[in-house]
Design a protein around this motif. Sequence first.
Motif, short mmCIF file in Angstrom:
data_model
loop_
_atom_site.label_atom_id
_atom_site.label_comp_id
_atom_site.label_asym_id
_atom_site.label_seq_id
_atom_site.Cartn_x
_atom_site.Cartn_y
_atom_site.Cartn_z
N THR A 49 3.67 6.28 -5.03
CA THR A 49 3.86 6.44 -6.47
C THR A 49 2.90 7.46 -7.06
N LEU A 98 0.84 -1.20 0.00
CA LEU A 98 0.00 0.00 0.00
C LEU A 98 0.87 1.25 0.00
N ARG A 126 3.77 1.60 -1.37
CA ARG A 126 4.30 1.77 -2.73
C ARG A 126 3.23 2.34 -3.66
N ARG A 127 2.01 1.84 -3.54
CA ARG A 127 0.92 2.33 -4.38
C ARG A 127 0.61 3.80 -4.10
N GLU A 153 4.69 -3.40 -9.89
CA GLU A 153 3.74 -2.85 -10.85
C GLU A 153 3.40 -1.40 -10.58
N HIS A 154 3.66 -0.93 -9.37
CA HIS A 154 3.35 0.45 -9.02
C HIS A 154 4.48 1.41 -9.41
N SER A 155 5.71 0.98 -9.25
CA SER A 155 6.87 1.82 -9.58
C SER A 155 8.08 0.94 -9.80
#
Length: 351
Positions: free
Chosen positions: A157, A151, A153-154, A185-187
Amino acid sequence: MRKTRLWMMAAILTFCGTSVFPSCSSEDNTAERSEQEYTGVPLVILDTDLGSSTDDLFALEMLHRYEQEERCRLLGVVVDRLGEANAAIADVMNTYFGHPDTPIGLVKKGIPAPKVWIDYGTLPTCTDADGELMFSHTVSDYASLPDGYVLYRRLLTAQPDHSVSICSIGFVTALAALLQSEGDEHSPLSGVDLVKQKVKCIYIMGGVFGESVEPDFNFSQGITFASDFFRLWPKEVDMVFSPMEVGQNIEYKPEQVISDISWTNAHPIKQVYLKYKCDTGQMMWDPMAVIHAVEGDDLFTLSERGTVSLTSKAETLFTPSATGNCRYQLPGTAEWGATMLEKIRQYNKMK
């Protein structure tokens, strides 16, 4: 309970079993960063060990009240105490205070059995006189919640560079995992680089400074996580510590809490005080980090700048340095404490 943009990797120095916190960036780096400084309302991620003490509840309540006043945006809540019931507490709070879509992350690899002071883990299942659930839930499957570091990271980003304030008022398990994470997949950025790019400052309820040298509670509960956190935290990102003694004399007594929520019993915080053993009162440790993150330095007396190292015994050692990225709050006067308590009570009295 006792309780982060440049692309260069932070230098890490370890000696004598002590992980040394990297120093702050240079004046040239500071000047470069100032040209792209985020100037909007504080963007906050709360990292909390809900399910043990009530000051976490007041901290989360205050963030929702601040958001209602358009003084901040609560990006998400990371629950760093293991257990879906603790994530459900965050869900109940978010839903009750009018922000049901606030994302929640739940640590999946954390501290197995940390100290519990006030066990209100069954709060989400409280029922009324008719046997109906007292509090609405928004999340239908807590097992499907993302791991806390995912979370992070999401959320990071998606934010402007150097804009996010993290309020860490529990353990640093999710933060350690974030810093150890690789691109996803987020960064494509590593966790360290993502923190350097997106985080403005982290406000931590923790640390023992001054003449006293003793273990910090939150760090000692999971020393491996804490050591990784201090070892990897990038030197370019500021840290502000809120030691236990700052909130120690700000006591929100149970009778005051119950009286301040006079219009209903169906309030999650009031239910905690009615249903669970809270007769020792609660010192307002955690809200100090939240108030600082949203309202800024002016309300606090702060140490000089420096660096912080963590020993293998969870002791936090402060070394003054003009280029350091660390500061810590100093205890205030009795009058200051009364003012801070009134601020907390003001938000708790709101319907």
